[in-house]
Scaffold this active site. Structure first.
Site, PDB file in Angstrom:
ATOM      1  N   GLY A  18       1.233  -5.151   1.493  1.00 60.30           N
ATOM      2  CA  GLY A  18       0.205  -5.213   0.458  1.00 60.30           C
ATOM      3  C   GLY A  18       0.679  -5.951  -0.792  1.00 60.30           C
TER       4      GLY A  18
ATOM      5  CG  LEU B 143      -1.858  -1.213   1.346  1.00 59.77           C
ATOM      6  CD1 LEU B 143      -2.887  -0.977   2.437  1.00 59.77           C
ATOM      7  CD2 LEU B 143      -2.548  -1.534   0.027  1.00 59.77           C
TER       8      LEU B 143
ATOM      9  CG  ASN C  48       6.546  -5.267   5.947  1.00 53.75           C
ATOM     10  OD1 ASN C  48       5.484  -5.308   5.342  1.00 53.75           O
ATOM     11  ND2 ASN C  48       7.439  -4.336   5.726  1.00 53.75           N
ATOM     12  CD  GLU C  49       0.859  -5.493   6.890  1.00 57.38           C
ATOM     13  OE1 GLU C  49       1.539  -6.480   7.249  1.00 57.38           O
ATOM     14  OE2 GLU C  49       0.258  -5.450   5.808  1.00 57.38           O
TER      15      GLU C  49
HETATM   16  C1  LIG Z   1      -7.003  -4.396  17.212  1.00 53.05           C
HETATM   17  C2  LIG Z   1      -7.429  -3.211  16.513  1.00 53.05           C
HETATM   18  C3  LIG Z   1      -6.473  -2.572  15.584  1.00 53.05           C
HETATM   19  C4  LIG Z   1      -7.174  -1.789  14.563  1.00 53.05           C
HETATM   20  C5  LIG Z   1      -6.832  -2.272  13.233  1.00 53.05           C
HETATM   21  C6  LIG Z   1      -7.159  -1.311  12.184  1.00 53.05           C
HETATM   22  C7  LIG Z   1      -6.573  -1.787  10.913  1.00 53.05           C
HETATM   23  C8  LIG Z   1      -5.782  -0.731  10.209  1.00 53.05           C
HETATM   24  C9  LIG Z   1      -4.312  -0.994  10.171  1.00 53.05           C
HETATM   25  C10 LIG Z   1      -3.627  -0.371   9.011  1.00 53.05           C
HETATM   26  C11 LIG Z   1      -3.110  -1.399   8.077  1.00 53.05           C
HETATM   27  C12 LIG Z   1      -2.529  -0.805   6.882  1.00 53.05           C
HETATM   28  C13 LIG Z   1      -1.904  -1.835   6.027  1.00 53.05           C
HETATM   29  C14 LIG Z   1      -0.833  -1.578   5.308  1.00 53.05           C
HETATM   30  C15 LIG Z   1      -0.206  -2.550   4.433  1.00 53.05           C
HETATM   31  C16 LIG Z   1       0.938  -2.005   3.609  1.00 53.05           C
HETATM   32  O1  LIG Z   1       1.126  -2.439   2.510  1.00 53.05           O
HETATM   33  S1  LIG Z   1       1.911  -0.788   4.272  1.00 53.05           S
HETATM   34  C17 LIG Z   1       3.279  -0.611   3.167  1.00 53.05           C
HETATM   35  C18 LIG Z   1       4.368  -1.537   3.568  1.00 53.05           C
HETATM   36  N1  LIG Z   1       5.454  -1.466   2.629  1.00 53.05           N
HETATM   37  C19 LIG Z   1       6.716  -1.527   2.996  1.00 53.05           C
HETATM   38  O2  LIG Z   1       7.052  -1.661   4.151  1.00 53.05           O
HETATM   39  C20 LIG Z   1       7.733  -1.392   1.898  1.00 53.05           C
HETATM   40  C21 LIG Z   1       8.622  -0.225   2.099  1.00 53.05           C
HETATM   41  N2  LIG Z   1       9.572  -0.109   1.006  1.00 53.05           N
HETATM   42  C22 LIG Z   1      10.705  -0.850   0.944  1.00 53.05           C
HETATM   43  O3  LIG Z   1      11.004  -1.674   1.758  1.00 53.05           O
HETATM   44  C23 LIG Z   1      11.588  -0.553  -0.225  1.00 53.05           C
HETATM   45  O4  LIG Z   1      11.230   0.678  -0.765  1.00 53.05           O
HETATM   46  C24 LIG Z   1      11.540  -1.627  -1.334  1.00 53.05           C
HETATM   47  C25 LIG Z   1      12.211  -2.928  -0.847  1.00 53.05           C
HETATM   48  C26 LIG Z   1      10.136  -1.912  -1.806  1.00 53.05           C
HETATM   49  C27 LIG Z   1      12.352  -1.117  -2.555  1.00 53.05           C
HETATM   50  O5  LIG Z   1      13.625  -0.713  -2.148  1.00 53.05           O
HETATM   51  P1  LIG Z   1      14.502   0.219  -3.094  1.00 53.05           P
HETATM   52  O6  LIG Z   1      14.501  -0.297  -4.476  1.00 53.05           O
HETATM   53  O7  LIG Z   1      15.830   0.378  -2.408  1.00 53.05           O
HETATM   54  O8  LIG Z   1      13.710   1.599  -3.165  1.00 53.05           O
HETATM   55  P2  LIG Z   1      13.628   2.744  -2.043  1.00 53.05           P
HETATM   56  O9  LIG Z   1      14.763   3.689  -2.250  1.00 53.05           O
HETATM   57  O10 LIG Z   1      13.486   2.167  -0.699  1.00 53.05           O
HETATM   58  O11 LIG Z   1      12.262   3.439  -2.425  1.00 53.05           O
HETATM   59  C28 LIG Z   1      12.126   4.303  -3.558  1.00 53.05           C
HETATM   60  C29 LIG Z   1      11.094   5.357  -3.242  1.00 53.05           C
HETATM   61  O12 LIG Z   1       9.840   4.736  -3.031  1.00 53.05           O
HETATM   62  C30 LIG Z   1       9.300   5.101  -1.757  1.00 53.05           C
HETATM   63  N3  LIG Z   1       8.492   3.998  -1.235  1.00 53.05           N
HETATM   64  C31 LIG Z   1       8.897   2.773  -0.943  1.00 53.05           C
HETATM   65  N4  LIG Z   1       7.874   2.026  -0.519  1.00 53.05           N
HETATM   66  C32 LIG Z   1       6.788   2.819  -0.520  1.00 53.05           C
HETATM   67  C33 LIG Z   1       5.415   2.607  -0.167  1.00 53.05           C
HETATM   68  N5  LIG Z   1       4.940   1.450   0.250  1.00 53.05           N
HETATM   69  N6  LIG Z   1       4.586   3.656  -0.292  1.00 53.05           N
HETATM   70  C34 LIG Z   1       5.028   4.857  -0.734  1.00 53.05           C
HETATM   71  N7  LIG Z   1       6.319   5.097  -1.081  1.00 53.05           N
HETATM   72  C35 LIG Z   1       7.184   4.088  -0.972  1.00 53.05           C
HETATM   73  C36 LIG Z   1      10.535   5.390  -0.928  1.00 53.05           C
HETATM   74  O13 LIG Z   1      10.207   6.178   0.181  1.00 53.05           O
HETATM   75  C37 LIG Z   1      11.398   6.090  -1.936  1.00 53.05           C
HETATM   76  O14 LIG Z   1      10.907   7.419  -2.064  1.00 53.05           O
HETATM   77  P3  LIG Z   1      11.886   8.670  -2.357  1.00 53.05           P
HETATM   78  O15 LIG Z   1      12.549   8.345  -3.663  1.00 53.05           O
HETATM   79  O16 LIG Z   1      12.874   8.723  -1.212  1.00 53.05           O
HETATM   80  O17 LIG Z   1      10.989   9.851  -2.402  1.00 53.05           O
END
Ligand SMILES: CCCCCCCCCCCC/C=C/CC(=O)SCCNC(=O)CCNC(=O)[C@H](O)C(C)(C)COP(=O)(O)OP(=O)(O)OC[C@H]1O[C@@H](n2cnc3c(N)ncnc32)[C@H](O)[C@@H]1OP(=O)(O)O
Length: 248
Positions: free
Chosen positions: A99, A54, A123-124
């Site tokens: 996601g 996401l 990994n949330e």
């Molecule tokens: C009991 C009651 C509780 C109540 C419950 C309520 C329920 C609600 C809970 C909420 C749940 C929400 C669920 C969420 C699910 C998700 O999917 S969250 C997203 C998780 N994603 C990640 O952790 C991935 C993060 N990214 C990375 O690890 C790396 O970027 C990569 C391995 C994918 C790629 O690495 P690399 O090629 O080295 O690129 P980077 O330099 O890291 O990234 C480039 C660029 O992209 C941006 N970016 C990376 N990931 C994301 C993302 N997911 N979203 C937006 N942007 C992202 C990163 O910041 C870099 O940006 P800049 O170039 O620096 O601007």
């Protein structure tokens, strides 16, 4: 042979922005309505990344109405993918956190490239957020309660070999064979009559999908109030900063 290949393309990391989610859902709906299509291979066009999950920028620094709209679309895509009548095979050719893993878990079969740099998992908890119950349900359905309980709490991102061992993916193959393997898997699944396979899939997945369907609105409210909390926004801020710092 009635198979479509869907290639995710939202550079740089295939994050699921609102626009990307919407387009994905519409494309899937079109394929679902096209009677000549029986199967879809889901893969990525971004080198080394299947999907970063996401889009964090849709969940950070926005207003509650935006969070609600975003979450409704996340639910919609998940329901369409998870309950699709088509055969879905994922060719996981890169990193697949959160996601991204969710997309793969919706498929009927998962083939992953054997590259230790690529990891997959929900990994949330590492982000200071909680996987919603329907992410959790699907994880439990796939890898069992004990493995899911441990992996969700630790926010484990599995290497391909670990993912295969625990059952997050079904097969790990050399990187240059991911697509050919996905095609050969698809051929095997296409040999099964659609009506019996679809009824069986529905029998296996309906209860999990219904669990969300019956409380979609409450789930949107829960998400919106959870993600709007100062403490959660702070966690997301720190995580985004960490991603930036990684670049040096
Ligand atoms: C009991 C009651 C509780 C109540 C419950 C309520 C329920 C609600 C809970 C909420 C749940 C929400 C669920 C969420 C699910 C998700 O999917 S969250 C997203 C998780 N994603 C990640 O952790 C991935 C993060 N990214 C990375 O690890 C790396 O970027 C990569 C391995 C994918 C790629 O690495 P690399 O090629 O080295 O690129 P980077 O330099 O890291 O990234 C480039 C660029 O992209 C941006 N970016 C990376 N990931 C994301 C993302 N997911 N979203 C937006 N942007 C992202 C990163 O910041 C870099 O940006 P800049 O170039 O620096 O601007």
């Amino acid at each position: 042979m009635g198979v479509a290949v869907m290639k995710l393309r939202n550079p740089p990391v295939n994050s699921l922005s609102l626009e990307c989610l919407t387009e994905f859902t519409i494309s899937l709906e079109k394929l679902e309505n096209d009677k000549s299509i029986r199967g879809v291979i889901l893969t990525s066009e971004c080198p080394g990344i299947f999907s970063a999950g996401l889009d964090l920028l849709e969940m950070y620094g926005r207003n509650p109405a935006h969070y609600a709209e975003y979450w409704k679309n996340v639910q919609e895509l998940w329901l369409r993918l998870y309950t699709s009548n088509m055969i879905l095979v994922s060719a996981i050719n890169g990193a697949s956190p959160a996601g991204g893993c969710l997309l793969a878990l919706c498929c009927d079969y998962r083939v992953m490239a054997d590259n230790p740099k690529y990891t997959i998992g929900l990994n949330e908890s590492l982000l200071g957020i909680v996987a919603p119950f329907w992410f959790k349900d699907m994880y439990v359905n796939t890898i069992g309660h004990r493995e899911a309980e441990r992996a969700l709490q630790l926010g484990t991102l599995f290497s391909p070999a670990e993912a295969l061992k625990v059952g997050v993916v079904d097969e790990v193959v050399p990187e240059d064979q991911v697509h050919s393997k996905a095609r050969s898997v698809m051929t095997k699944w296409l040999a099964i009559p659609d009506h019996s396979r679809q009824l069986t899939k529905n029998m296996m997945r309906k209860a999990t999908a219904d669990n969300l369907i019956k409380q979609r609105e409450a789930d949107i409210q829960n998400f919106t109030s959870f993600i709007s909390k100062d403490s959660i926004q702070k966690s997301l801020h720190m995580y985004l900063e960490k991603l930036k710092q990684k670049k040096g």
